[in-house]
Design a protein around this motif. Structure first.
Motif, PDB file in Angstrom:
ATOM      1  N   ASP A  92     -12.806 -36.896 -17.078  1.00 48.94           N
ATOM      2  CA  ASP A  92     -13.398 -37.924 -16.867  1.00 48.94           C
ATOM      3  C   ASP A  92     -12.602 -39.030 -17.382  1.00 48.94           C
ATOM      4  OD1 ASP A  92     -15.162 -36.483 -15.544  1.00 48.94           O
ATOM      5  OD2 ASP A  92     -17.074 -37.149 -17.003  1.00 48.94           O
ATOM      6  N   ALA A  93     -12.011 -38.998 -18.621  1.00 46.69           N
ATOM      7  CA  ALA A  93     -11.480 -40.057 -18.997  1.00 46.69           C
ATOM      8  C   ALA A  93     -10.322 -40.337 -18.232  1.00 46.69           C
ATOM      9  CB  ALA A  93     -10.940 -39.683 -20.656  1.00 46.69           C
ATOM     10  N   LEU A 143      -9.373 -39.351 -15.642  1.00 48.11           N
ATOM     11  CA  LEU A 143      -9.590 -40.074 -14.066  1.00 48.11           C
ATOM     12  C   LEU A 143      -9.893 -41.554 -14.120  1.00 48.11           C
ATOM     13  CD1 LEU A 143     -12.101 -37.362 -12.282  1.00 48.11           C
ATOM     14  CD2 LEU A 143      -9.645 -37.930 -11.689  1.00 48.11           C
ATOM     15  N   GLN A 144     -10.727 -41.788 -15.128  1.00 50.36           N
ATOM     16  CA  GLN A 144     -11.226 -43.337 -15.465  1.00 50.36           C
ATOM     17  C   GLN A 144      -9.845 -44.193 -15.602  1.00 50.36           C
ATOM     18  OE1 GLN A 144     -14.418 -43.552 -17.782  1.00 50.36           O
ATOM     19  NE2 GLN A 144     -14.719 -45.655 -17.484  1.00 50.36           N
ATOM     20  N   GLN A 199      -6.896 -43.200 -14.815  1.00 43.96           N
ATOM     21  CA  GLN A 199      -6.112 -43.362 -13.434  1.00 43.96           C
ATOM     22  C   GLN A 199      -6.786 -44.318 -12.755  1.00 43.96           C
ATOM     23  OE1 GLN A 199      -3.607 -40.886 -13.421  1.00 43.96           O
ATOM     24  NE2 GLN A 199      -2.947 -41.582 -11.204  1.00 43.96           N
ATOM     25  N   GLU A 200      -7.941 -44.296 -12.554  1.00 47.31           N
ATOM     26  CA  GLU A 200      -8.568 -45.382 -11.784  1.00 47.31           C
ATOM     27  C   GLU A 200      -7.986 -46.712 -12.211  1.00 47.31           C
ATOM     28  OE1 GLU A 200     -13.097 -45.312 -10.442  1.00 47.31           O
ATOM     29  OE2 GLU A 200     -11.956 -43.487  -9.849  1.00 47.31           O
ATOM     30  N   GLU A 201      -8.591 -46.865 -13.640  1.00 45.72           N
ATOM     31  CA  GLU A 201      -8.070 -48.290 -14.077  1.00 45.72           C
ATOM     32  C   GLU A 201      -6.958 -48.673 -14.207  1.00 45.72           C
ATOM     33  OE1 GLU A 201      -9.965 -48.245 -18.176  1.00 45.72           O
ATOM     34  OE2 GLU A 201     -11.984 -48.298 -17.245  1.00 45.72           O
ATOM     35  N   GLU A 259      -6.413 -49.584 -10.521  1.00 43.15           N
ATOM     36  CA  GLU A 259      -7.081 -50.863 -10.388  1.00 43.15           C
ATOM     37  C   GLU A 259      -6.121 -52.133 -10.983  1.00 43.15           C
ATOM     38  OE1 GLU A 259     -10.238 -53.080  -9.129  1.00 43.15           O
ATOM     39  OE2 GLU A 259      -9.975 -51.157  -9.089  1.00 43.15           O
TER      40      GLU A 259
END
Lengths: 166, 356
Positions: free
Chosen positions: A108-109, A111-112, A114-116, A119
């Motif tokens: 999750d981390a 992914l987050q 990655q996402e951040e 972003e």
């Protein structure tokens, strides 16, 4: 011989005395003693029997208790084994779960992150775009003060578009 | 052992000195005195008497007078003390010193012939019987009393000893001999045993309550035998009578001459007769031996000091020995009397074994 002839008088006293003695003793003397002794004998016999039974029972109880203790031991060992197995299983289970959870959290981390990151990249891109646009605007505003320059620019842009179109 | 020797030697000396003194004293005035008639001496001591002679001291007779109870066919009932017989002849009654009725109370009838009245006197033997009867009742009742508390406990001391005796006779003699119905006869047979035993033992004690020749008197053993005879035949079963009157023998032994039934009938009477004679003869013999040994001392006085001394020692030693034997005999004879009575009663309790 007078020695061998029973005397009447003596016989009378003999029968009287002996009769009374027999009456008294056969009624109140010997039966009581004999009865009591026989009862006592019976009582002793019964007591011995009971004692023997009690002894046997005690032996049985002993054997039984030993059996119970032995069974308890076996049960104890079994329970200990079982519980240790269960503990091990639980620990293993917990470990597995924890690993899984950790992996998931990490995932999750990531992914987050990655996402951040995306972003952030997007944000940077946007800011860069805005900045470049602004810079371009400022550059353009300064450059396009005269007419030639403006025309050059327009032509160049049209060319570029044409090139990219072809 | 050492002590025993010392005691014996001391005893011998004591007897020796006392006897030699006695011998010296008596030899002087007794030169004319008749020698001791041993036969009469013994017979007098084992026979019954109207008074209880204890001793003769300085030519004075010391005796317990006993009640004389007679019923004369001429003069009727008389009750007086036997001491009166010495001085006079009360109611024409006297004790002849010779003849057919020697030593018994007689009277002279109309024709001058000595006849015996009905004599219910409490003689020496009768009194001894009564004493031993009372003694026996006291002993057994006191033993029985200690059993009345109903507590099951092992008895100690005298009661324990009596229990041993009683249960020995009851379990080892009466039970196996009489058979199934022993409970009916056990009290009688036990009483019989102790009655004979106590009388035997009392007869061995030379002093007052004992010393009478009770079980060595034919009237006593006759009475006991008669009671046993009645018990055997009154309580005999049908099978018992059938075996007597119609025994299982070849027919010619029963008909026409009833040979076997006759023999069996004799057997009915010979059994208690044997009982009677056995006890009587044994106890009589015991008393006679002791008396004979004692008279040995007095018989040998005339044979000189050495002979008298050695015979005195022999007499005392043998008397002690016979005394021990007599204690044994007292028990054995009582035991045998009861055992045979029980066996005879048991034999009369036969069941028919034809159905087998």
């Amino acid at each position: 011989m007078s020695l061998l002839l029973p005397e009447t008088g003596l016989l009378f006293w003999m029968l009287l005395t002996f009769g009374i003695v027999v009456f008294v003793l056969a009624k109140f003397g010997f039966p009581i003693i004999v009865k009591m002794v026989e009862e006592r004998k019976q009582y002793i016999d019964e007591s011995l029997l009971v004692a023997q039974q009690a002894h046997d029972e005690l032996q049985n109880v002993k054997a039984e208790s030993e059996e119970i203790v032995k069974n308890a031991r076996i049960e104890q060992v079994r329970l200990i084994n079982e519980s240790s197995n269960a503990r091990n299983a639980m620990i293993q289970d917990a470990k597995d779960k924890a690993t899984l959870e950790a992996r998931k959290i990490i995932e999750d981390a990531r992914l987050q992150i990655q996402e951040e990151k995306m972003e952030a990249i997007r944000d940077i891109r946007r800011q860069v775009a805005e900045l470049s646009v602004e810079i371009a605007e400022k550059v353009l505003r300064e450059k396009l003060d005269n007419k030639n320059e403006q025309m050059d620019m327009i032509n160049r842009l049209i060319d570029e578009i044409n090139i990219s179109k072809s | 052992m050492k002590y025993l020797y010392k005691i014996l030697i001391l005893l011998a000396f004591a007897l020796l000195s006392s006897n030699s003194i006695f011998a010296v004293e008596s030899s002087q005035p007794n030169d004319k005195a008749k020698p001791l008639n041993v036969r009469d001496f013994i017979l007098e001591h084992i026979a019954d008497s109207y008074e209880w002679h204890i001793t003769t001291f300085n030519d004075k007779q010391i005796a317990i007078p006993l009640p004389v109870i007679v019923h004369s066919s001429i003069t009727g009932w008389h009750v007086f003390l036997s001491s009166e017989l010495h001085q006079q002849h009360p109611y024409g009654l006297f004790i002849p010193s010779d003849g057919k009725f020697k030593g018994k109370i007689v009277e002279k009838d109309a024709s001058g012939v000595e006849v015996r009245p009905l004599d219910l006197s409490v003689t020496k033997v009768a009194l001894s019987l009564i004493i031993s009867g009372i003694l026996l009742i006291i002993i057994i009742m006191s033993v029985a009393k200690s059993y009345r508390n109903g507590v099951y406990e092992s008895k100690k001391g005298f009661v324990g000893f009596m229990e041993l005796l009683i249960m020995n006779i009851h379990d080892d003699v009466i039970k196996p001999a009489v058979g199934e119905k022993y409970r009916h006869f056990a009290p009688y047979l036990l009483t019989l045993f102790f009655f004979v035993f106590v009388n035997n033992l009392l007869g061995l004690i030379p002093l007052f309550p004992g010393g009478a020749n009770v079980t060595g008197n034919i009237a006593i053993t006759f009475g006991l035998a008669v009671i046993t005879f009645l018990l055997v035949n009154v309580f005999g079963t049908k099978e018992y009578w059938r075996e007597i009157l119609w025994p299982d023998v070849p027919l010619w032994l029963k008909v026409p001459v009833p040979l076997m039934p006759l023999i069996e009938l004799v057997g009915i009477f010979s059994k208690p007769f044997a009982l009677m004679i056995r006890l009587f003869a044994n106890m009589l013999a015991g008393h006679s031996i002791v008396l004979g040994l004692t008279s040995l001392i007095f018989v040998t006085v005339s044979m000189g000091v050495a002979m008298n001394t050695s015979m005195t020692i022999v007499s005392v030693l043998f008397s002690v020995f016979i005394g021990f034997v007599e204690i044994l005999v007292a028990y054995i004879q009582a035991y045998i009397f009861v055992m045979l009575s029980a066996v005879f009663i048991g034999l009369a309790q036969v069941k028919s074994h034809h159905n087998q």
